[in-house]
Design a protein around this motif. Structure first.
Motif, PDB file in Angstrom:
ATOM      1  N   ARG A  46       2.022   6.924   2.097  1.00 32.85           N
ATOM      2  CA  ARG A  46       1.696   5.870   1.138  1.00 32.85           C
ATOM      3  C   ARG A  46       2.973   5.238   0.599  1.00 32.85           C
ATOM      4  O   ARG A  46       3.953   5.936   0.328  1.00 32.85           O
ATOM      5  N   GLN A  85      -0.102  -0.279  -4.140  1.00 32.91           N
ATOM      6  CA  GLN A  85       0.031   0.817  -3.185  1.00 32.91           C
ATOM      7  C   GLN A  85      -0.525   0.403  -1.821  1.00 32.91           C
ATOM      8  O   GLN A  85      -1.576  -0.254  -1.743  1.00 32.91           O
ATOM      9  N   ASN A  92      -1.214   1.846   2.244  1.00 34.78           N
ATOM     10  CA  ASN A  92      -1.250   2.931   3.213  1.00 34.78           C
ATOM     11  C   ASN A  92      -0.574   2.464   4.495  1.00 34.78           C
ATOM     12  O   ASN A  92      -0.909   1.393   5.016  1.00 34.78           O
ATOM     13  N   SER A 108      -2.545   1.220   7.428  1.00 36.98           N
ATOM     14  CA  SER A 108      -3.183  -0.096   7.398  1.00 36.98           C
ATOM     15  C   SER A 108      -2.466  -1.091   8.310  1.00 36.98           C
ATOM     16  O   SER A 108      -2.989  -2.162   8.604  1.00 36.98           O
ATOM     17  N   GLY A 167       4.674   8.713  -1.720  1.00 32.72           N
ATOM     18  CA  GLY A 167       4.139   9.997  -1.293  1.00 32.72           C
ATOM     19  C   GLY A 167       5.168  10.709  -0.435  1.00 32.72           C
ATOM     20  O   GLY A 167       6.307  10.258  -0.294  1.00 32.72           O
TER      21      GLY A 167
END
Length: 211
Positions: free
Chosen positions: A80, A88, A90, A93, A163
């Protein structure tokens, strides 16, 4: 008594250099100064990004079955990021696009040196099927990174980790650049600074995006 006045000619060269570097360091300008010198090195063309043979001839690569691709996990899956507006994202994506991932930091002179040519590459490829991820690993917070980007007027997308950093993207040096295929596979990795605004890199990115 010797009343001879001290002139700049009497100061050793090493002392002048030490004073200059001391000033640059204390003012935080040493990173920019070193980056400018390294930028001149890039301008000579001796540090062009490596383009593997398979990348120069993308049509020669094996055709990947669409169903098989859909079931494969992309590099960086689960990672992330957050953009400079606080949104945010991912990493997964971006699957289905060619990803140009550059890992950098504001305190890194070679990162600063190669950024202008990455900006030019970003402007020239102009495809919604090619995603740029300029991933800052600064620990000084988002405001520091945003201030740097705004000062330089860069428009490429900038992110920071939100993350755990993916093992696939670990490197012994920064900057490090990865090119990831639409299928999610790392097809190129470049450690250290390089000039990416070249015909070979542009054509490779665009060719992969057309698949």
């Amino acid at each position: 008594m010797n009343n001879k006045k001290l002139s700049i000619k009497d100061i050793p060269g090493w002392a002048i250099m030490l004073a200059v570097f001391g000033f640059l360091y204390l003012t935080g300008l040493h990173t920019e100064a070193i980056g400018q010198v390294q930028r001149l090195l890039l301008a000579t063309g001796i540090k062009n990004a490596d383009v593997p043979e398979t990348l120069q001839n993308p049509d020669a690569s094996a055709v990947v079955d669409a169903a098989a691709v859909a079931n494969k996990e992309m590099a960086g899956a689960g990672f992330r990021m957050v953009d400079l507006q606080g949104k945010q994202v991912n990493f997964e994506s971006l699957k289905g696009k060619v990803v140009f991932l550059n890992i950098w930091a504001t305190w890194c002179p070679p990162c600063i040196a190669e950024m202008p040519n990455i900006q030019k590459l970003y402007e020239k490829v102009g495809s919604d099927k090619i995603a740029f991820v300029m991933l800052s690993v600064d620990e000084g917070g988002m405001e520091k990174v945003k201030k740097f980007i705004d000062k330089k007027n860069y428009t490429f997308p900038v992110y920071m980790p939100a993350g755990q950093f993916p093992q696939e993207f670990y490197s012994n040096a920064i900057p490090t650049t990865f090119i990831i295929s639409p299928e999610g596979k790392i097809v190129a990795k470049q450690e250290g600074m390089a000039d990416y605004d070249t015909k070979e890199v542009r054509e490779f990115l665009q060719s992969m995006a057309k698949k």
